[in-house]
Design an enzyme around this catalytic site. Structure first.
Site, PDB file in Angstrom:
ATOM      1  N   GLU A  58       0.827  -1.214   0.000  1.00  0.00           N
ATOM      2  CA  GLU A  58       0.000   0.000   0.000  1.00  0.00           C
ATOM      3  C   GLU A  58       0.859   1.261   0.000  1.00  0.00           C
ATOM      4  O   GLU A  58       0.699   2.153  -0.854  1.00  0.00           O
ATOM      5  CB  GLU A  58      -0.935   0.011   1.209  1.00  0.00           C
ATOM      6  CG  GLU A  58      -1.838   1.230   1.292  1.00  0.00           C
ATOM      7  CD  GLU A  58      -2.890   1.248   0.215  1.00  0.00           C
ATOM      8  OE1 GLU A  58      -2.685   1.981  -0.790  1.00  0.00           O
ATOM      9  OE2 GLU A  58      -3.904   0.539   0.349  1.00  0.00           O
TER      10      GLU A  58
ATOM     11  N   ASP B 237       1.274   4.079  -3.006  1.00  0.00           N
ATOM     12  CA  ASP B 237       0.799   5.454  -2.831  1.00  0.00           C
ATOM     13  C   ASP B 237       1.916   6.462  -3.035  1.00  0.00           C
ATOM     14  O   ASP B 237       1.737   7.488  -3.705  1.00  0.00           O
ATOM     15  CB  ASP B 237       0.211   5.625  -1.430  1.00  0.00           C
ATOM     16  CG  ASP B 237      -1.064   4.827  -1.211  1.00  0.00           C
ATOM     17  OD1 ASP B 237      -1.651   4.366  -2.206  1.00  0.00           O
ATOM     18  OD2 ASP B 237      -1.457   4.655  -0.039  1.00  0.00           O
TER      19      ASP B 237
ATOM     20  N   SER C 127      -6.981   1.855  -4.360  1.00  0.00           N
ATOM     21  CA  SER C 127      -5.779   2.368  -3.703  1.00  0.00           C
ATOM     22  C   SER C 127      -4.860   3.047  -4.717  1.00  0.00           C
ATOM     23  O   SER C 127      -4.094   3.942  -4.365  1.00  0.00           O
ATOM     24  CB  SER C 127      -5.013   1.231  -3.021  1.00  0.00           C
ATOM     25  OG  SER C 127      -5.718   0.724  -1.919  1.00  0.00           O
TER      26      SER C 127
END
Length: 645
Positions: free
Chosen positions: A313, A317, A562
């Site tokens: 994650e 990002d 995401s």
């Protein structure tokens, strides 16, 4: 903790008690079903202590939405006339009349004023040393001890009542239907209320939370695409720049004024070596760069655990947000320690000190409680304020709306409104399981979870009308960047649907009306809230499939909303740069302008978001509960926003 309260004995002694006959009480809150994994255990002992907290109604909530629209509506002459944090705090502070009315009521019920305390921020009051017997009489209720599946007990009730004239002055009372307090016997009353069962909210960063991206195939560096014609099989930064008409080698003129924040929740963390691996491949001049880190409640770049579930994650990002807004350096808000973790509320506490306590403060069964005296826990003070909110904030995590109480969600949603008043753009991913919740969870008719549930399970905060919810698209199979995208249907399905809590905001009314008039979905109230009067999500979308990400020393294909949220946030950050360079303010809350000007988006008209045993909703011309208004066109967005004040 006690230092945060002001004893009201002296100022309240002068209050005159009104002469009023006994009044009937009305139900203020009721819970129809128990929260997931909770069950009734026993009656509460009459002598158990109830640390009663009363959340005072804030002032001006009835006009707050109008004020947000005044600074966010593109037709308003006050567009971008954002407020200061001080102006926001003063506007929403509970009135003296509210405080006096509630305190007088407590006195009428026989509670001595020496037991009544109020927080310095005036947001709520606490009644000390209250027994179960007293609390049951005060609230016309019956307290029970409830147990979580883990065995942790909590004090609560199924409903409670207050006089009608009091109801409008309070938001809610705890512990009641919120299950936010451990059971304390008289002997335990002096012990710190600390060891509570972690709830859904503060587990958001755990690998099993269901809201993190999905892993695809591994790639060798030699197999990574170099031509735009191949973006249908792999997404790289240059693919996104081409898809959404972002400038390449753009010279930003306002980096000193601009800011972009990415929120991560421990144990999720990036690996510095992964950032360098990614930048060496796609943006060599950024090699060695790191985000500016704001540590919240002991948040750190942990290295105890590694693997896609812990690094995927954050690597995703940061690699894409840093690449797309280079040379601007994003802020990393890293929240929570390794022991307890953090919730969205813990993050909001850090950028708004008043949020730590207003409306009853954080919920110990859902939010991190700091200092954390467990072995290895963060033992510093709770992070209340101290960090500035960036112009754009992207969060690639989400809860199920059904996981939390409406009051918990409304309290948090109002905080996003306040951020919007201050010119902050708040983005949240809409989920990866179509009309189902995290991990494909669906609901029964009574709101409980079931493997065979047929009721759709929308995400939160995506259903909050004061944030921008971001769904996912993909390049069509065997397509190129020159073809229209479709809703993501590879590995993940774009989260979307309709709220069971929040009404339709005015900026979305026309879009929802058009959707139902022209493309009514083939479902009934058994599947979702089809009243045509509730908030729909997502608002917009961006590509969320086949991202090339460096994770743990290897390139992986990654899927999820995401991916979409930080990508869309990067687009808006570049729009802000153009406005700031001309002496204008950041764009702030996006939705009113986006819905009033849907031509700024690339409409997505194919693909669905299956779930809960159904094909889900379908993408159609105009807004839809799969991809919203569509994907961004930077050139059109910046052209429009530069015409606004």
């Amino acid at each position: 903790m006690l230092a945060r309260f002001l004893l009201l004995a002296a100022p309240l002694a002068a209050l005159a008690l009104p002469s009023r006959p006994a009044t009937l009480k009305r139900t203020h809150e009721r819970r129809s079903v128990l929260p997931h994994q909770w069950e009734e255990h026993a009656d509460a002992h009459p002598d158990m202590r109830v640390p009663l907290r009363i959340a005072l109604a804030q002032s001006n909530l009835d006009t707050a939405y109008d004020e947000l629209m005044r600074v966010s509506d593109p037709e308003s002459p006050d567009f971008a006339s954002h407020w200061t944090a001080k102006q926001v705090a003063e506007f929403f502070a509970p009135s003296k009349n509210t405080l006096d009315t509630v305190v007088n009521w407590l006195a009428e019920e026989g509670i001595d004023r020496s037991r009544v305390k109020q927080t310095q921020s005036l947001g709520w009051i606490e009644v000390s040393n209250l027994t179960v017997t007293e609390a049951e009489a005060l609230l016309d209720t019956k307290y029970k001890v409830y147990k979580h599946a883990s065995g942790k007990p909590t004090l609560g009730c199924g409903s409670y009542s207050v006089p009608e004239h009091i109801s409008k002055h309070i938001d809610f009372i705890t512990p009641t239907v919120h299950f936010d307090t451990r059971v304390n016997s008289p002997r335990q009353e002096q012990r710190r209320k600390r060891d509570v069962e972690p709830g859904v909210a503060k587990n958001i960063g755990q690998p099993w939370s269901g809201s993190t991206p999905k892993q695809g195939a591994s790639l060798s560096a030699a197999s990574i695409i170099t031509e735009l014609e191949q973006c249908g099989s792999q997404i790289t930064p240059i693919c996104l720049q081409a898809l959404y008409k972002l400038p390449i080698d753009y010279i930003q003129f306002a980096t000193s004024k601009n800011s972009y924040g990415i929120v991560e929740y421990t144990p999720q963390s990036y690996l510095p070596t992964d950032l360098d691996m990614f930048f060496e491949q796609f943006l060599p001049q950024a090699t060695g760069k790191r985000p500016t880190m704001d540590s919240i409640d002991g948040g750190n770049i942990q290295t105890e655990y590694e693997g896609f579930d812990y690094n995927g994650e954050s690597d995703l990002d940061l690699q894409y947000s840093m690449a797309l807004v280079y040379p601007l350096n994003p802020v990393l808000y890293q929240a929570g320690d390794m022991v307890e973790g953090a919730s969205f509320n813990n993050f909001l506490d850090a950028i708004d000190g008043a949020y730590c306590t207003y409306d009853g403060g954080d919920d110990p069964t859902q939010d991190g409680v700091y200092p954390d005296y467990a072995t290895g826990g963060y033992q510093g003070p709770e992070t209340c304020g101290g960090y500035a909110a960036t112009n754009v904030i992207s969060t690639s995590y989400a809860y199920n709306e059904a996981d939390l109480t409406p009051f918990y969600e409304t309290r948090q949603c109002n905080e996003y409104l306040k951020l919007g008043l201050q010119g902050v753009t708040v983005l949240y991913s809409s989920g990866d399981y179509g009309v189902a919740g995290n991990d494909g969870q669906c609901l029964n008719a009574d709101g409980t979870y079931s493997a065979n549930g047929i009721r759709f399970n929308p995400s939160f905060p995506g259903t909050c009308p004061y944030i921008t919810s971001v769904g996912a698209t993909q390049i069509i199979p065997n397509g190129t960047i020159f073809d229209a995208e479709e809703a993501s249907q590879s590995v993940i399905y774009s989260g979307g649907g309709f709220s069971n809590v929040f009404a339709t905001p005015s900026y979305q009314t026309s879009a929802i009306k058009s959707y139902y008039a022209n493309y009514p979905p083939p479902y009934t109230a058994a599947q979702y809230n089809n009243s045509e009067a509730v908030r729909g999500l997502p608002d917009i979308s961006a590509n969320g499939a086949f991202y090339v990400v460096a994770v743990d020393g290897e390139f992986e294909l990654v899927f999820g909303t995401s991916c979409s949220s930080p990508t869309f946030g990067s687009v808006i950050t570049l729009v802000n740069d153009a406005r700031l360079a001309l002496g204008k303010k950041p764009v702030g809350f996006l939705n009113p302008t986006l819905y009033a000007n849907p031509w700024m988006m690339n409409d997505i008209t194919t693909g669905g978001n299956q779930g809960c045993g159904t094909p889900g909703f379908e993408s159609v011309p105009g807004w839809d509960p799969v991809t919203g208004l569509g994907t961004p066109n930077y050139e059109l967005l910046v052209a429009k926003y530069l015409t606004l004040p």
